[in-house]
Write a protein that holds these residues in place. Structure first.
Motif, PDB file in Angstrom:
ATOM      1  N   ALA A 162       0.839  -1.201   0.000  1.00 18.90           N
ATOM      2  CA  ALA A 162       0.000   0.000   0.000  1.00 18.90           C
ATOM      3  C   ALA A 162       0.867   1.242   0.000  1.00 18.90           C
ATOM      4  O   ALA A 162       1.895   1.309   0.668  1.00 18.90           O
ATOM      5  CB  ALA A 162      -0.917   0.008   1.221  1.00 18.90           C
ATOM      6  N   GLY A 163       0.405   2.205  -0.720  1.00 19.37           N
ATOM      7  CA  GLY A 163       1.053   3.514  -0.762  1.00 19.37           C
ATOM      8  C   GLY A 163       0.198   4.385  -1.674  1.00 19.37           C
ATOM      9  O   GLY A 163      -0.201   3.946  -2.760  1.00 19.37           O
ATOM     10  N   ALA A 164      -0.107   5.579  -1.235  1.00 15.10           N
ATOM     11  CA  ALA A 164      -1.064   6.398  -1.980  1.00 15.10           C
ATOM     12  C   ALA A 164      -0.634   6.581  -3.440  1.00 15.10           C
ATOM     13  O   ALA A 164      -1.446   6.438  -4.357  1.00 15.10           O
ATOM     14  CB  ALA A 164      -1.218   7.755  -1.300  1.00 15.10           C
ATOM     15  N   ASP A 196      -7.327   7.578  -3.678  1.00 12.09           N
ATOM     16  CA  ASP A 196      -6.286   7.367  -4.701  1.00 12.09           C
ATOM     17  C   ASP A 196      -6.927   6.888  -6.008  1.00 12.09           C
ATOM     18  O   ASP A 196      -6.515   7.289  -7.099  1.00 12.09           O
ATOM     19  CB  ASP A 196      -5.262   6.335  -4.223  1.00 12.09           C
ATOM     20  CG  ASP A 196      -4.682   6.710  -2.878  1.00 12.09           C
ATOM     21  OD1 ASP A 196      -4.518   7.923  -2.620  1.00 12.09           O
ATOM     22  OD2 ASP A 196      -4.412   5.808  -2.074  1.00 12.09           O
ATOM     23  N   ARG A 230       7.001   3.033   9.815  1.00 16.20           N
ATOM     24  CA  ARG A 230       7.702   3.607   8.663  1.00 16.20           C
ATOM     25  C   ARG A 230       8.775   4.605   9.076  1.00 16.20           C
ATOM     26  O   ARG A 230       9.480   5.120   8.203  1.00 16.20           O
ATOM     27  CB  ARG A 230       6.686   4.235   7.715  1.00 16.20           C
ATOM     28  CG  ARG A 230       5.944   5.422   8.302  1.00 16.20           C
ATOM     29  CD  ARG A 230       4.689   5.797   7.525  1.00 16.20           C
ATOM     30  NE  ARG A 230       4.897   6.050   6.122  1.00 16.20           N
ATOM     31  CZ  ARG A 230       3.920   6.423   5.287  1.00 16.20           C
ATOM     32  NH1 ARG A 230       2.674   6.590   5.728  1.00 16.20           N
ATOM     33  NH2 ARG A 230       4.159   6.632   4.027  1.00 16.20           N
ATOM     34  N   TYR A 262       1.263   2.612  11.499  1.00 13.86           N
ATOM     35  CA  TYR A 262       2.419   2.739  10.611  1.00 13.86           C
ATOM     36  C   TYR A 262       3.675   2.238  11.310  1.00 13.86           C
ATOM     37  O   TYR A 262       3.873   2.506  12.497  1.00 13.86           O
ATOM     38  CB  TYR A 262       2.704   4.207  10.297  1.00 13.86           C
ATOM     39  CG  TYR A 262       1.746   4.936   9.407  1.00 13.86           C
ATOM     40  CD1 TYR A 262       1.316   4.419   8.196  1.00 13.86           C
ATOM     41  CD2 TYR A 262       1.319   6.222   9.760  1.00 13.86           C
ATOM     42  CE1 TYR A 262       0.469   5.154   7.375  1.00 13.86           C
ATOM     43  CE2 TYR A 262       0.477   6.953   8.946  1.00 13.86           C
ATOM     44  CZ  TYR A 262       0.051   6.410   7.754  1.00 13.86           C
ATOM     45  OH  TYR A 262      -0.771   7.144   6.944  1.00 13.86           O
ATOM     46  N   ILE A 300       1.576  13.190   1.442  1.00 15.35           N
ATOM     47  CA  ILE A 300       2.179  12.164   2.307  1.00 15.35           C
ATOM     48  C   ILE A 300       3.702  12.188   2.156  1.00 15.35           C
ATOM     49  O   ILE A 300       4.431  12.201   3.149  1.00 15.35           O
ATOM     50  CB  ILE A 300       1.619  10.763   1.970  1.00 15.35           C
ATOM     51  CG1 ILE A 300       0.120  10.710   2.239  1.00 15.35           C
ATOM     52  CG2 ILE A 300       2.353   9.693   2.792  1.00 15.35           C
ATOM     53  CD1 ILE A 300      -0.550   9.420   1.788  1.00 15.35           C
ATOM     54  N   ASP A 346      -6.454  -1.712  -1.028  1.00 18.60           N
ATOM     55  CA  ASP A 346      -6.261  -0.345  -1.512  1.00 18.60           C
ATOM     56  C   ASP A 346      -6.487  -0.230  -3.012  1.00 18.60           C
ATOM     57  O   ASP A 346      -6.991   0.776  -3.494  1.00 18.60           O
ATOM     58  CB  ASP A 346      -4.797   0.068  -1.284  1.00 18.60           C
ATOM     59  CG  ASP A 346      -4.561   0.653   0.075  1.00 18.60           C
ATOM     60  OD1 ASP A 346      -5.161   0.154   1.040  1.00 18.60           O
ATOM     61  OD2 ASP A 346      -3.778   1.606   0.165  1.00 18.60           O
ATOM     62  N   ARG A 368      -2.275  13.423   6.406  1.00 12.87           N
ATOM     63  CA  ARG A 368      -2.192  12.299   7.353  1.00 12.87           C
ATOM     64  C   ARG A 368      -1.785  12.855   8.719  1.00 12.87           C
ATOM     65  O   ARG A 368      -0.619  13.191   8.936  1.00 12.87           O
ATOM     66  CB  ARG A 368      -1.155  11.258   6.890  1.00 12.87           C
ATOM     67  CG  ARG A 368      -1.483  10.566   5.594  1.00 12.87           C
ATOM     68  CD  ARG A 368      -2.642   9.585   5.769  1.00 12.87           C
ATOM     69  NE  ARG A 368      -2.957   8.901   4.517  1.00 12.87           N
ATOM     70  CZ  ARG A 368      -3.833   9.318   3.604  1.00 12.87           C
ATOM     71  NH1 ARG A 368      -4.488  10.442   3.794  1.00 12.87           N
ATOM     72  NH2 ARG A 368      -4.076   8.608   2.520  1.00 12.87           N
TER      73      ARG A 368
HETATM   74  O1  KDG Z   1      -4.780   6.236   0.526  1.00 10.74           O
HETATM   75  C1  KDG Z   1      -4.488   4.992   1.078  1.00 10.74           C
HETATM   76  C2  KDG Z   1      -3.137   5.164   1.636  1.00 10.74           C
HETATM   77  O2  KDG Z   1      -3.209   6.126   2.623  1.00 10.74           O
HETATM   78  C3  KDG Z   1      -2.571   3.968   2.268  1.00 10.74           C
HETATM   79  O3  KDG Z   1      -2.425   2.952   1.352  1.00 10.74           O
HETATM   80  C4  KDG Z   1      -1.260   4.150   2.907  1.00 10.74           C
HETATM   81  O4  KDG Z   1      -0.013   5.695   1.645  1.00 10.74           O
HETATM   82  C5  KDG Z   1      -0.516   5.400   2.687  1.00 10.74           C
HETATM   83  C6  KDG Z   1      -0.384   6.299   3.805  1.00 10.74           C
HETATM   84  O5  KDG Z   1       0.686   6.869   3.889  1.00 10.74           O
HETATM   85  O6  KDG Z   1      -1.302   6.475   4.597  1.00 10.74           O
END
Ligand code: KDG
Length: 314
Positions: free
Chosen positions: A31-33, A256, A104, A102, A133, A292, A166
């Protein structure tokens, strides 16, 4: 020829089925926007490149292998031997409410720096897509976003910014300080209605924020309203579209998907109502399926949601 470049952090993602403290099974994915947007665009046939850092570990292999399998160009991905791939845990706590954890901090993805972008930027594109993000991950990822935007503007590419605030990564004031000047340098700004005022400091409401951004030179301000559809503010006025109604399975990633739909239609040269329609359509595909990005449509699947509920396609 690459149409779209996007950059950011993509993590290994574990999704549970209920309260995490009770244990149980979790499904492993990524996952990652920005990579969600990249996958959405790639499935619709747009040549898309994702730039990011992953660790020299199996989660990093999972990220690059998944994106490659989705047709996203990962030739500029940097493997960082000194930091691990980030991790995100999704806990669907009750229907429609998902908690996120998270892991990260200090990740490879948060060590993305402007130099990592050079091969991708010099190879060219039509559109650069960035999100708030990446800007929140630290000074180096922020510098990478700024470098990419500078390059895109100097090269005449379209710049798209999804605010994607976020609160686990930074405060609203920190986001405004960084993202308000960045938004003014974008052609397309995409935000939910509660996020938009963050990038137009001093704005009273969403409409005021959109007008300020248009006044600053942004050409399209796209506001995501979830179940209430979306608005597009542009110099020609305001367009509105209703949401596509679907059973809600998992809302994470819907924003997204919306961005991917909007940008895809824009790359296809569609007009404002059609751009908004494809945006809410992809959002609907995302909320109607788990994960996602897993349920995002290919181009031939775009009409699927026009079928009557309960249809079987034989
Ligand atoms: O939009 C969904 C994303 O928020 C998720 O997959 C994770 O990228 C992400 C984040 O940083 O919250």
């Amino acid at each position: 020829m690459t149409e779209v470049i996007t950059l950011g952090e993509t993590m290994a993602a574990l999704r549970g089925t209920g309260p995490m403290r009770l244990g149980g099974d979790m499904r492993l994915s990524v996952a990652g926007a920005e990579s969600n947007v990249a996958i959405g665009l790639s499935r619709l046939g747009h040549a898309t490149r994702w730039v990011g850092r992953v660790g020299a570990d199996q989660p990093g292999e999972l990220v690059t292998r998944t994106l490659r399998a989705e047709g996203v160009d990962v030739t500029s991905v940097v493997v960082d031997p000194d930091a691990p791939t980030g991790l995100i845990l999704f806990e669907p706590r009750v229907a429609d409410v998902v908690r996120v954890n998270y892991y990260r901090s200090g990740s490879a993805g948060s060590r993305l720096n402007p130099g990592d972008l050079v091969p991708a930027l010099t190879s060219g594109a039509r559109l650069l897509h960035v999100t708030g993000i990446t800007c929140a991950l630290g000074p180096e990822p922020l510098a990478a976003v700024r470098r990419a935007v500078d390059h895109a503007r100097a090269s005449g590419w379209t710049v798209s910014l999804d605010v994607n605030f976020r609160s686990r990564l930074w405060t609203a004031d920190e986001a405004t300080e960084v993202l308000a000047p960045l938004a003014e340098r974008a052609d397309v700004v995409i935000a939910s209605d509660d996020e938009l005022p963050l990038v137009a400091a001093g704005a009273g409401d969403t409409v005021d924020a959109a007008q300020r951004l248009l006044g600053a030179g942004v050409s399209e301000v796209v506001v995501k309203l979830g179940a209430d559809g979306a608005h597009l503010h542009h110099r020609g006025g305001t367009e509105r579209v209703a949401a596509v109604r679907v059973p809600v399975v998992d809302t994470v990633g819907a924003g997204d998907a919306f961005s991917a739909g909007y940008l895809s239609a824009r790359l296809d040269g569609l007009d404002a109502p059609e751009r908004l329609h494809r945006a809410v359509l992809l959002g609907a595909f995302a909320v109607a399926s788990a994960g996602d990005w897993e349920g995002l449509p290919t181009r031939s699947e775009l009409p699927l949601l026009d079928l009557a509920p309960g249809s079987t396609v034989r």
